[in-house]
Scaffold this active site. Structure first.
Site, PDB file in Angstrom:
ATOM      1  N   PRO A 141      17.322  58.320  23.667  1.00  0.00           N
ATOM      2  CA  PRO A 141      16.771  57.201  22.711  1.00  0.00           C
ATOM      3  C   PRO A 141      15.931  56.217  23.694  1.00  0.00           C
ATOM      4  CG  PRO A 141      19.198  57.461  22.089  1.00  0.00           C
ATOM      5  CD  PRO A 141      18.777  58.122  23.332  1.00  0.00           C
ATOM      6  N   HIS A 142      14.726  55.954  23.337  1.00  0.00           N
ATOM      7  CA  HIS A 142      13.933  55.181  24.283  1.00  0.00           C
ATOM      8  C   HIS A 142      13.136  54.350  23.308  1.00  0.00           C
ATOM      9  CE1 HIS A 142      11.914  58.846  24.619  1.00  0.00           C
ATOM     10  NE2 HIS A 142      10.853  58.258  24.550  1.00  0.00           N
ATOM     11  N   GLY A 143      12.331  53.321  23.767  1.00  0.00           N
ATOM     12  CA  GLY A 143      11.286  52.621  22.828  1.00  0.00           C
ATOM     13  C   GLY A 143       9.974  53.176  22.947  1.00  0.00           C
TER      14      GLY A 143
END
Length: 145
Positions: free
Chosen positions: A60-62
């Site tokens: 998960p990352h932006g």
């Protein structure tokens, strides 16, 4: 990048992938790596393109637009023994290790690349999933990354 012991979370459980992503984002926020708005960008990133990478891992990352919300590069490693499904009913994609990341500039690409190389060997993912301490997780990752 240096791994922070307080960002290694063992034996977690989540009902949904959104809950898991929010947990990763909250860890990065509480450690001061990101602004709180980065968490929503992590959810959006998974909606745009799944953060599931195969071999039982998710990263998960932006979104690119959320780079402004990154204060410093950071990574949280979350062990989910029962797994959390990032797929669909027809195509389950279960992750047992989550790497929540935030990178200044292009550092996130380097971080993703190193994680991907390490986790390309499913035996390494199994070792992370079986690790009994934060120190053990960090030692495993430092041995290659």
């Amino acid at each position: 990048m240096e791994f922070q012991k307080q960002l290694v979370k063992l034996n977690q459980a989540f009902a949904t992938k959104e809950e898991a992503i929010r947990y990763c984002g909250r860890q990065l926020f509480e450690a001061g790596h990101v602004n709180e708005s980065y968490i929503e960008a992590m959810i959006q990133r998974d909606k745009d393109l799944s953060v599931y990478m195969g071999n039982f891992i998710a990263i998960p990352h932006g979104t690119d637009a959320a780079k402004k919300d990154v204060r410093s590069s950071g990574i949280t490693i979350v062990q989910v023994p029962a797994g959390v499904d990032f797929g669909t009913e027809d195509d389950p994609q279960v992750a047992t290790i989550l790497f929540g990341i935030a990178g200044l500039g292009d550092e996130h690409l380097e971080i993703i690349q190193k994680i991907s190389i390490f986790c390309a060997d499913v035996d390494n993912v199994v070792k992370l999933a079986d690790a009994q301490s934060a120190d053990e997780v960090i030692a495993l990752l430092n041995s290659v990354v």
